[in-house]
Structures are given as C-alpha cells and as structure tokens.
Enzyme design. Sequence first.
Site, PDB file in Angstrom:
ATOM      1  N   ILE A   6       0.846  -1.209   0.000  1.00 20.33           N
ATOM      2  CA  ILE A   6       0.000   0.000   0.000  1.00 20.33           C
ATOM      3  C   ILE A   6       0.875   1.250   0.000  1.00 20.33           C
ATOM      4  O   ILE A   6       0.615   2.203  -0.748  1.00 20.33           O
ATOM      5  CB  ILE A   6      -0.981  -0.020   1.197  1.00 20.33           C
ATOM      6  N   ARG A  25      11.897  -0.622   7.200  1.00 21.05           N
ATOM      7  CA  ARG A  25      12.890  -1.411   7.937  1.00 21.05           C
ATOM      8  C   ARG A  25      14.274  -1.274   7.314  1.00 21.05           C
ATOM      9  O   ARG A  25      15.275  -1.180   7.986  1.00 21.05           O
ATOM     10  CB  ARG A  25      12.466  -2.891   7.974  1.00 21.05           C
ATOM     11  N   ARG A  52      -3.804   2.202  10.896  1.00 19.73           N
ATOM     12  CA  ARG A  52      -4.519   1.730  12.074  1.00 19.73           C
ATOM     13  C   ARG A  52      -4.578   2.877  13.091  1.00 19.73           C
ATOM     14  O   ARG A  52      -3.583   3.589  13.278  1.00 19.73           O
ATOM     15  CB  ARG A  52      -3.786   0.554  12.732  1.00 19.73           C
ATOM     16  N   ASP A  81      -8.630   8.030   8.567  1.00 15.46           N
ATOM     17  CA  ASP A  81      -9.658   7.039   8.206  1.00 15.46           C
ATOM     18  C   ASP A  81      -9.794   6.001   9.323  1.00 15.46           C
ATOM     19  O   ASP A  81     -10.672   5.150   9.258  1.00 15.46           O
ATOM     20  CB  ASP A  81      -9.247   6.346   6.902  1.00 15.46           C
ATOM     21  N   GLU A  91     -12.593   2.432  17.348  1.00 16.02           N
ATOM     22  CA  GLU A  91     -13.684   2.454  16.368  1.00 16.02           C
ATOM     23  C   GLU A  91     -14.859   1.627  16.864  1.00 16.02           C
ATOM     24  O   GLU A  91     -14.650   0.603  17.493  1.00 16.02           O
ATOM     25  CB  GLU A  91     -13.169   1.894  15.032  1.00 16.02           C
ATOM     26  N   HIS A 104     -13.364   4.598   8.470  1.00 16.40           N
ATOM     27  CA  HIS A 104     -12.588   3.398   8.086  1.00 16.40           C
ATOM     28  C   HIS A 104     -13.112   2.807   6.761  1.00 16.40           C
ATOM     29  O   HIS A 104     -13.611   1.682   6.733  1.00 16.40           O
ATOM     30  CB  HIS A 104     -12.640   2.345   9.211  1.00 16.40           C
TER      31      HIS A 104
HETATM   32  C1  8YV Z   1     -11.229  -3.336   6.590  1.00 18.60           C
HETATM   33  C2  8YV Z   1      -8.703  -3.310   7.062  1.00 18.60           C
HETATM   34  O1  8YV Z   1     -11.786  -2.113   6.977  1.00 18.60           O
HETATM   35  O2  8YV Z   1      -7.694  -4.799   5.526  1.00 18.60           O
HETATM   36  C3  8YV Z   1      -7.642  -4.259   6.634  1.00 18.60           C
HETATM   37  O3  8YV Z   1      -6.716  -4.490   7.425  1.00 18.60           O
HETATM   38  O4  8YV Z   1      -8.624  -2.694   8.060  1.00 18.60           O
HETATM   39  C4  8YV Z   1      -9.851  -3.059   6.177  1.00 18.60           C
HETATM   40  O5  8YV Z   1      -9.721  -3.509   4.902  1.00 18.60           O
HETATM   41  C5  8YV Z   1     -11.660  -4.335   7.530  1.00 18.60           C
HETATM   42  O6  8YV Z   1     -10.879  -5.405   7.774  1.00 18.60           O
HETATM   43  C6  8YV Z   1     -13.069  -4.774   7.136  1.00 18.60           C
HETATM   44  O7  8YV Z   1     -13.877  -4.714   8.188  1.00 18.60           O
END
Ligand code: 8YV
Length: 315
Positions: free
Chosen positions: A154, A174, A231, A255, A260, A278
């Site tokens: 990402i 790292r 996160r 986000d 949450e 999120h």
């Molecule tokens: C989702 C995520 O919001 O992939 C992840 O780690 O945090 C997100 O894609 C989540 O897992 C779906 O509820």
Amino acid sequence: MATKILCCTPMPGYLRDSLAAEFDCHDYHFPSGALTIPKAALASIRGMAMTGEAQISAALLDQLPALEIISVFGAGYDGVPMEYCQARGIRVAHTPGLMTDDAADLVTALVLMTGRNLLRADAFARSGDWAKGSFPLSSTITGKRAGIFGLGRIGMAIAHRLVALGMQISYCARSPRPDLPWRFFPDLEELARDSDFLVMSCPGGAATRGIVGPRILQALGPEGILINAARGSVVDEAALIAALKGGTIRAAGLDVFACEPSIPPDLAALGNTVLLPHIASATRETREAMAALCRANLHNWFSGVAPVVLVPNAG
Ligand code: 8YV
C-alpha cells in the site's frame, strides 16, 4: 453436518450471509463479548471469521479447544493474539493485496482534502458565505514533501500516486530500497521533520502502538499534515488533539481511530481535520473480493482442496 464457525460481529451482511451459506455460523458480539452459542457447544467450534477491526482475546480462544483456523476479513491481523495462536497451532488466514489501490486512492484523497482544505470549502460553498467574500487560500500540493512511514504494497501504491501529483517522496521502512529514487530515513522523527505530509502506512500492533506522539507531531511542525489510513492504534489520539488545537501541526486526515467506531468528541469538533469511517477498502469490488477470500480460506482449510492465504509463521 456443516462445520461450526464463530463469526465476530459486527461484520457486513454480505460476508455473514456468504459464510452462513456454507458453515453453521454462531456469533460472538465484539466488543460486548456476548455469544449466541451455549457455552458447552463452544467446544465444537472449528473456525472463526472476524473483521480487521475486531479484537480477539486469548480468554475467548481458551473457550474454543477445537479451533483450527481464524480467517480475518482484512489484510491487517493486529486484532489476533498471534503468539497465543502460534503456541496453540491455530492458523491465521487473511486477505492481503486486494485493497491496495482503493487504500492508496483514499490516502491520495485525504492529502488533497486536507492540503486544499476541501471540506471547509464545501461547507463554505453550501452556506452562502461565498456571497460575502472569497474562501481563504490554501497551499499548492505539487512540490510538497510526502514522508511515507511503511513501504509495503500500500505504501508503494501511495508513493506512485503522490509522485503523479508532483510531490517529493521520502520514506521510512525497515531497510532502504536502493532500487527506488526516493529518500530513505531510518527514523520516523527524521522523516516527520523532513515532511509536509506524514503518511502512516504501517501495520498496527505492539510494534507501532502510539508511535505518532508529541515528539513526532512537534517534528512535523506547524505547516505539517498527518494522514493515517493504517490503524488508529499508531497515533496517540490525545496528543494529536492537543497538536491540532494548539497549532503544533496544521491538519490531519484520518480514516482510522483508536476505539472504532467511536471518535473522541474533541477530535470530531475540530475544523482542521478530515475524518472518515474506516472506508479505505470499502468499495463493492474490493469488499466482495475480500469476502470471497475470507470464505475461501475457511473452505479450503476444511476441505483441503486448495491453499489458504495464511499469515506467515502463524500456527
Ligand atoms: C477493513 C482493514 O476495513 O484490511 C484491513 O486491514 O482494516 C480493512 O480492509 C476491515 O478489515 C473490514 O472490516
């Protein structure tokens, strides 16, 4: 007889329905801890499905002696007690690589929204205030410095999008990547000091808990903007609220949040933030692909017909 699995709810209906088409699903209500299965029947649960946001305790897993696999609907698995699972041989599966583009798009949007003050501009246009004068100037994105913390799949996709905006990229990871043209910083504080936008793109969990605190926010500085779609746990929210209120940094685009779906009212009240619920992976295409893989990981494990996307070294 269908295999019994425990679903950590809340989870989206399309995921719960898809799992229920194949498995005998029971619910564990996260975070209240309520179970819809009699205690005695917990012993026959062999699988579990959970979202990336859910947090599973070792105490819950202790009640599931037959548990073989946890399938996370998400790339991040920081809600799973990994050491416990390793010790008990419980496999942990997840859905990596499916949300890369959506997540990078969302981060790019947060850079533009915070940098160009778009939420306030939208409110200004709707309010009629435009008739009284023009909207305050923002600042150019092109040429600004984006510091990316974490250069996984990402992080890389974010970097490529921000290059397309004409931004200067640096990163902290790292180890340096000599194959990349971007500047490497070994330390988050140095990265923050050298950034106009500090973009968090790292996993959650113990290693990154609260790493963005007062020192990093101070280093980012009064013109700096924090972007976090990684996160909520990586940011010390109290320190961030103080920094946004006191002008230690200019703005934040978030986000993800520490608890949450609650957002601290102090944070929600601030005008120099863009707050999203999120939604980095929340497109039909990506969430359907994630739900299919979450189910396939359980199906493949129990039928043994195809590989399961396991978290490395888990179980
Ligand atoms: C989702 C995520 O919001 O992939 C992840 O780690 O945090 C997100 O894609 C989540 O897992 C779906 O509820």
